[in-house]
Write an enzyme that holds these catalytic residues in place. Structure first.
Site, mmCIF file in Angstrom:
data_model
loop_
_atom_site.group_PDB
_atom_site.id
_atom_site.type_symbol
_atom_site.label_atom_id
_atom_site.label_comp_id
_atom_site.label_asym_id
_atom_site.label_seq_id
_atom_site.Cartn_x
_atom_site.Cartn_y
_atom_site.Cartn_z
ATOM 1 N N GLU A 60 -18.285 -47.969 58.336
ATOM 2 C CA GLU A 60 -18.438 -48.148 59.779
ATOM 3 C C GLU A 60 -19.202 -49.428 60.109
ATOM 4 O O GLU A 60 -18.918 -50.082 61.123
ATOM 5 C CB GLU A 60 -19.136 -46.928 60.393
ATOM 6 C CG GLU A 60 -18.379 -45.618 60.213
ATOM 7 C CD GLU A 60 -16.925 -45.684 60.659
ATOM 8 O OE1 GLU A 60 -16.604 -46.472 61.576
ATOM 9 O OE2 GLU A 60 -16.094 -44.963 60.088
ATOM 10 N N HIS A 72 -16.754 -52.236 60.251
ATOM 11 C CA HIS A 72 -16.138 -52.336 61.584
ATOM 12 C C HIS A 72 -17.102 -53.006 62.558
ATOM 13 O O HIS A 72 -16.702 -53.840 63.379
ATOM 14 C CB HIS A 72 -15.807 -50.928 62.107
ATOM 15 C CG HIS A 72 -14.560 -50.332 61.559
ATOM 16 N ND1 HIS A 72 -13.349 -50.986 61.564
ATOM 17 C CD2 HIS A 72 -14.329 -49.105 61.003
ATOM 18 C CE1 HIS A 72 -12.415 -50.190 61.026
ATOM 19 N NE2 HIS A 72 -12.992 -49.056 60.682
ATOM 20 N N HIS A 76 -17.228 -56.707 62.208
ATOM 21 C CA HIS A 76 -16.018 -57.298 62.773
ATOM 22 C C HIS A 76 -16.193 -57.490 64.285
ATOM 23 O O HIS A 76 -15.778 -58.510 64.855
ATOM 24 C CB HIS A 76 -14.829 -56.376 62.478
ATOM 25 C CG HIS A 76 -13.504 -57.049 62.552
ATOM 26 N ND1 HIS A 76 -12.325 -56.362 62.422
ATOM 27 C CD2 HIS A 76 -13.140 -58.345 62.738
ATOM 28 C CE1 HIS A 76 -11.305 -57.195 62.517
ATOM 29 N NE2 HIS A 76 -11.778 -58.405 62.716
#
Length: 672
Positions: A462, A465, A468
Site C-alpha cells: 500500500e 501505491h 505513486h
C-alpha cells in the site's frame, strides 16, 4: 450551515465532518461546476489555458468534496453516513455521466488538440487524448435515446456496487463465533486469544468471541489446530453475503450479481463493444481479451505442475487428503518443519513502529525523502496517524494518513486512496495527500501491534501505491499520481515495493524483537528468505483462478444464457484450481474487487503488473537494492510521471527494453 467539506485550503476537517454535511456540499459543488462549465464551453475559440485548465480545477474541487465522503463510508461506516453516502451516489454518478456526454466540451477538447497539439508538452497532450477517449467511452457521440439509456445503466450499476459492498460488510459484522472450551483454540497465538477475550467482554459474554475480520480469519486458518473451528470460520468467510452464509437471507449478493453482469454487458453494447471485457480494455495496457487469456493460460501452464507438487507435499506431510480449510494450516506447519519459521513466530520481530521506521529509512535512502509524523492533525479515529514527506531541504512535498487496524465499522482489506490530488494550476497549488488503510490486529494494552511478515508485505504494497500518488511531478489532477494510469499497470509500484521485504539488506531495518530490540537473527533471517518460494505456485494458481473467472465472466457473457456465474466458476476451477473446492464455497458473493470495485475484467492486472514489478526490481538486484541512480530512474520514469505517459513507454524508459516474465518466474521458483 458551516460545511467543512467546502473548505479546500487545508486537510479535510475529519473532526467536523458529519453525515448531514455530505449531500449539501456535493449539491453545491455540482451546481457550481455545471454553471462554470456552461460559461467555459460558451467560448468561441477556447485554448488549453482558457478551457482545459479551469476544467481541471473543477475536477479538483469535486474530488475534495467527494473523497472524504467515500473514505469515511469505508472506514467509519454508520447508518447515518451510509444513508448520506447512498443519497450522494446518484448525484455524482449523474454528473459524471453528464460530463462525459458533454458534446460541446468534447468538441472543444478535440479542437484544442488539433490546433495546439504541436506546441503542448507531452503531459498536456496525454491529458487531452485521455479525455477524448473517456468522452467516447461515456457515449458522447451516441444519439439522445442511447445517451439516456447509458446514464440509466451507469446510475444503476453505481447503486448495485454500493449495495454489494454494504452487504459484505454487514454479513461479516453480524457474525460471531462464541468459544467456551479453550481446547478449541489450541494453536492460536496469545495476541489473538487476548483480542477474542476482549471481544467477549465487550459483548458481555463469557469465554472467547471470534469476529469475521480479516486478521481473525487469517490467524484461524493458519494457526488453529482444531479443524472444526477452521471449517466454521472458513465457511463463514467464503459464504459472506450469500444465501447460505452469515446472516443468510439478509445480505444476499447473488441477486445483485444477476443484475450487475447484464447491465455491464448492455453498457458495452451501447458503446459498440461485443463484451464488457472489450470495453474495459479500452483503458488498459492489454489490447484484446485473447491477449489477457493467453497470458493467464501461459502462466497457468508454467505453474500448474509445481502447484500440484506443492499440494501433494502438503498432503503427504498431513498424512491425509486436505480440505480447503486445511491448506493454510498445514502449509504453516510444513513451512515450520522445513524452515523452522512461522508467521506467528515472526510477529515479535515486527512491531508496527519498527516496521514503519524501516520503511521510512528505505524511502529516504532510495528517493532522498524524509517521512516525519506530524502531531495535531485531525483524523477520523484515534489510531490514525498523519505523516509529512519532506525533500532534502526539509520542504513538504506530500503527506499521508495511516489507518492500520481492523474495526467493525471498517471494510476489510487494504487500500490506498486519495485525500488530496496534486495540482499546480493558476488557481493554486496543492500537495498530494494519501490515505493508507490496512486491517491489522489492533494492539491490546500498551504493547504495539505485532505484524506477520505477510502483513509487512501488505503495508509495503500500500505504501508503494502511496508513493505513486505522492511523488508525482504532474501539474494536472486528471493525470497526476495514479490518475490516468492504465488499470493493469497501476499495481506496478505497489508490487515493486513488496520485493524489499524479502531482501537481507532490508529485513534488519524493519525488524526488532518486541522484548530485546534485536533484529532478526542471521539464522532466522536465512530461514525466512528460504520461504519466499514456499507454495508460491499454489498462490499463483489461486490468483490465476480468480483472474480467469473474472475475465471469462465479462468476456463470454451471453444475454440469452444469463450470468452463469456458478457455471463459469466451476469451469475455471476444473481447469486451474489445485486446492479442493468446498461445495458451499460462494466466493463470488464477497468478490468486491470485481462487483463493487474497479477491477471488473481487470483482476488479471495483479499478475500482469507483477511481471512488470519483478522485472523492474531486477534492475535493483543488479545495481544494488539501495542504488540511488537506479532509484532516481525508477522515480523519474514511473512514479513521477503517473498517468501523463503510456505505461509501456514508461517501463521501457526505465528498463531500456520491454518487460520480461523471467524475473517473476525466478521469484516464484519456477523455471522459465
Amino acid at each position: 450551515m458551516d460545511n467543512p467539506l467546502l473548505c479546500f485550503d487545508d486537510l479535510p476537517a475529519f473532526d467536523r465532518i458529519e453525515a448531514a454535511h455530505a449531500r449539501p456540499a456535493l449539491e453545491r459543488v455540482l451546481e457550481e461546476n455545471r454553471r462554470r462549465l456552461a460559461e467555459l464551453t460558451a467560448q468561441t475559440s477556447p485554448t488549453f489555458e482558457s478551457l482545459v485548465v479551469p476544467v481541471e480545477e473543477l475536477a479538483y474541487r469535486l474530488s475534495r468534496v467527494w473523497s472524504p465522503i467515500g473514505h469515511l463510508n469505508a472506514v467509519a461506516n454508520t447508518e447515518e453516513l451510509r444513508s448520506a453516502y447512498n443519497e450522494c451516489v446518484p448525484l455524482i454518478t449523474a454528473y459524471q455521466a453528464e460530463l462525459g456526454q458533454n458534446s460541446a466540451l468534447a468538441a472543444a477538447y478535440a479542437a484544442i488538440l488539433q490546433r495546439e497539439g504541436a506546441s503542448l508538452d507531452a503531459a498536456q497532450r496525454r491529458l487531452l487524448e485521455n479525455a477524448l477517449r473517456d468522452f467516447r467511452l461515456a457515449g458522447v457521440d451516441l444519439p439522445p435515446d442511447r445517451k439516456a439509456r447509458y446514464r440509466e445503466v451507469v446510475q444503476r450499476l453505481a447503486q448495485l456496487a454500493t449495495k454489494f459492498s454494504e452487504n459484505v460488510l454487514d454479513a461479516a459484522r453480524d457474525y460471531q463465533r462464541i468459544v467456551t472450551d479453550g481446547a478449541e483454540l489450541e494453536g492460536l497465538p496469545a495476541t489473538a486469544l487476548e483480542r477474542a477475550q476482549a471481544n467477549a467482554r465487550e459483548a458481555n459474554r463469557s469465554g472467547w468471541l471470534l469476529k469475521l475480520d480479516q486478521p481473525t480469519y487469517t490467524t484461524v486458518m493458519t494457526s488453529a489446530a482444531h479443524e472444526p473451528l477452521r471449517r466454521d470460520i472458513y465457511e463463514a468467510w467464503v459464504t459472506r453475503a450469500s444465501e447460505i452464509g452469515p446472516s443468510a437471507g439478509r445480505y444476499d449478493n447473488n441477486p445483485l450479481i444477476a443484475q450487475i453482469l447484464p447491465l455491464r454487458h448492455e453498457l458495452a453494447q451501447i458503446l459498440g463493444y461485443p463484451s464488457f471485457a472489450h470495453y474495459a480494455l479500452a483503458t488498459r495496457m492489454a489490447r484484446t481479451p485473447e491477449q489477457v487469456l493467453e497470458f493467464l493460460e501461459d502462466l497457468a501452464r508454467r505453474c500448474l505442475p509445481a502447484a500440484r507438487q506443492e499440494l501433494a507435499a502438503l498432503e503427504e506431510f498431513a498424512g491425509r487428503p486436505l480440505s480447503a480449510w486445511d491448506v493454510a494450516y498445514f502449509g504453516e506447519r510444513l513451512q515450520e518443519h522445513r524452515f523452522k519459521v512461522s508467521q506467528e513466530a515472526l510477529r515479535p520481530y515486527f512491531p508496527l513502529p519498527k516496521v514503519l521506521e524501516g520503511l521510512f529509512t528505505i524511502t529516504r535512502r532510495l528517493y532522498g525523502i524524509e517521512v516525519r509524523e506530524r502531531a495535531g492533525v485531525v483524523t477520523w479515529h484515534a489510531s490514525v496517524r498523519y505523516y509529512d514527506l519532506l525533500d532534502a531541504g526539509g520542504t513538504p512535498v506530500a503527506g499521508f494518513y495511516l489507518d492500520p487496524y481492523a474495526r467493525p465499522e471498517k471494510r476489510s482489506g487494504a487500500w490506498m486512496d486519495e485525500a488530496v490530488i496534486a495540482r499546480s494550476l493558476p488557481s493554486g497549488r496543492s500537495l498530494p495527500v494519501a490515505q493508507l488503510v490496512c486491517n491489522f490486529t489492533a494492539p491490546v494494552g500498551r504493547a504495539p501491534s505485532l505484524l506477520t511478515h505477510d502483513e509487512v508485505i501488505t503495508l509495503f504494497h500500500e505504501f508503494g501505491h502511496g508513493l505513486h500518488h505522492m511523488l508525482t511531478r504532474v501539474d494536472y489532477p486528471s493525470i497526476a499520481g495514479i490518475n490516468g494510469v492504465a488499470w493493469d499497470a497501476v499495481e506496478l509500484p505497489s508490487q515493486f515495493m513488496e520485493n524489499f521485504v524479502w531482501r537481507p539488506e532490508v529485513l534488519p531495518l524493519i525488524s526488532a524483537h518486541i522484548d530485546t530490540g534485536a533484529p532478526l537473527p542471521a539464522d532466522l533471517l536465512a530461514r525466512l528468505l528460504g520461504t519466499r518460494t514456499f507454495n508460491a505456485a499454489l498462490d499463483t494458481m489461486r490468483q490465476i483462478e480468480l483472474a480467469t473467472f473474472d475475465f471469462e465472466l465479462h468476456a463470454h457473457f451471453n444475454p440469452v444464457m444469463g450470468p452463469r456465474v456458478a457455471e463459469t466458476l466451476a469451469s475455471v476451477r476444473r481447469r486451474v484450481a489445485v486446492v479442493p473446492v468446498a461445495p458451499f464455497n460462494r466466493l463470488q458473493t464477497s468478490f468486491a474487487h470485481i462487483f463493487a470495485g474497479g477491477y471488473a475484467a481487470g483482476y488479471y492486472s495483479y499478475k500482469w503488473a507483477e511481471v512488470l514489478a519483478a522485472d523492474a526490481f531486477d534492475a535493483f538486484d543488479q545495481a544494488g537494492v539501495f542504488d540511488s541512480a537506479t532509484a532516481a530512474r525508477f522515480r523519474d520514469a514511473i512514479l513521477a510521471r503517473g498517468g501523463s505517459v503510456d505505461p509501456m513507454e514508461a517501463f521501457v524508459r526505465f528498463r531500456g527494453r520491454p518487460p520480461d516474465v523471467r524475473p517473476l518466474l525466478k521469484q516464484t521458483g519456477i523455471a522459465a
